[in-house]
Design an enzyme around this catalytic site. Structure first.
Site, short mmCIF file in Angstrom:
data_model
loop_
_atom_site.label_atom_id
_atom_site.label_comp_id
_atom_site.label_asym_id
_atom_site.label_seq_id
_atom_site.Cartn_x
_atom_site.Cartn_y
_atom_site.Cartn_z
CG HIS A 126 -0.27 -0.43 2.53
ND1 HIS A 126 0.15 -1.70 3.17
CD2 HIS A 126 -0.19 0.11 3.59
CE1 HIS A 126 0.58 -1.82 3.98
NE2 HIS A 126 0.63 -0.35 4.56
CG LEU A 127 1.52 3.93 -3.50
CD1 LEU A 127 1.69 2.57 -3.61
CD2 LEU A 127 1.46 4.90 -4.72
P1 5GP Z 1 1.62 0.64 7.60
O1 5GP Z 1 1.82 -0.22 8.84
O2 5GP Z 1 1.61 -1.33 6.84
O3 5GP Z 1 2.53 1.22 6.24
O4 5GP Z 1 0.29 0.82 6.98
C1 5GP Z 1 -1.13 -0.18 7.77
C2 5GP Z 1 -2.38 1.49 7.42
O5 5GP Z 1 -2.96 0.55 7.80
C3 5GP Z 1 -1.64 2.23 8.92
O6 5GP Z 1 -1.86 3.60 8.76
C4 5GP Z 1 -3.72 2.19 9.33
O7 5GP Z 1 -4.20 2.75 10.22
C5 5GP Z 1 -4.39 1.18 8.27
N1 5GP Z 1 -5.07 0.19 8.51
C6 5GP Z 1 -4.64 -0.76 9.40
N2 5GP Z 1 -5.90 -1.74 9.42
C7 5GP Z 1 -6.89 -0.97 9.01
C8 5GP Z 1 -8.25 -1.01 8.47
O8 5GP Z 1 -9.07 -2.08 9.05
N3 5GP Z 1 -8.93 -0.43 7.47
C9 5GP Z 1 -8.49 0.88 7.17
N4 5GP Z 1 -9.02 1.65 6.44
N5 5GP Z 1 -6.86 1.07 7.51
C10 5GP Z 1 -6.61 0.42 8.03
#
Ligand code: 5GP
Ligand code: ZN
Length: 117
Positions: free
Chosen positions: A103-104
């Site tokens: 994800h970006l």
């Molecule tokens: P990472 O830490 O992997 O770069 O980012 C994951 C992102 O996904 C985090 O910013 C977190 O807030 C978001 N996130 C986690 N679970 C969910 C969800 O169920 N729905 C949405 N919309 N965002 C989520």
């Protein structure tokens, strides 16, 4: 299309988990981050499950380019383009990746510092 039943973003893409979707097309989607770290915090994701940038190959180049193009388009629509915004991809533990579906992050609406924490 690969769908992982225990992947949060695959569940969202399959309509099995609610999300505030802001953009969808055949290959990518964008949604509001559930815990926004800035006034604008969107996630742009490929429909096909990829764990992270560590797993991509040449065949993914079109979708990788499209992810960036959609990020740019959304930044324009959200009016964060002129003042500047940040696009982040966390890959793996040390980078802070918590969801293993590429994800970006598109972040804007405030000042960001460098180097990142
Ligand atoms: P990472 O830490 O992997 O770069 O980012 C994951 C992102 O996904 C985090 O910013 C977190 O807030 C978001 N996130 C986690 N679970 C969910 C969800 O169920 N729905 C949405 N919309 N965002 C989520
Ligand atoms: Zn997934």
């Amino acid at each position: 299309m690969e769908t992982l039943t225990d992947c949060i973003f695959c569940q969202i893409l399959a309509g099995k988990k609610p999300a505030r979707m802001v953009y969808q097309d055949e290959t990518v989607a964008a949604l509001e981050d559930i815990r926004p770290q800035a006034p604008v915090h969107l996630l742009v994701i490929p429909r096909r499950h990829l764990n992270s940038l560590r797993e991509v190959s040449e065949e993914d180049e079109a979708v990788l380019g499209h992810l960036l193009s959609v990020a740019s388009q959304l930044a324009r629509e959200r009016k964060i383009e002129a003042q500047g915004y940040r696009v982040v991809i966390n890959n793996g533990n040390w980078a802070g990746q918590t969801v293993d579906h590429l994800h970006l992050h598109v972040l804007g609406g405030r000042v960001f510092h460098w180097p990142p924490g």
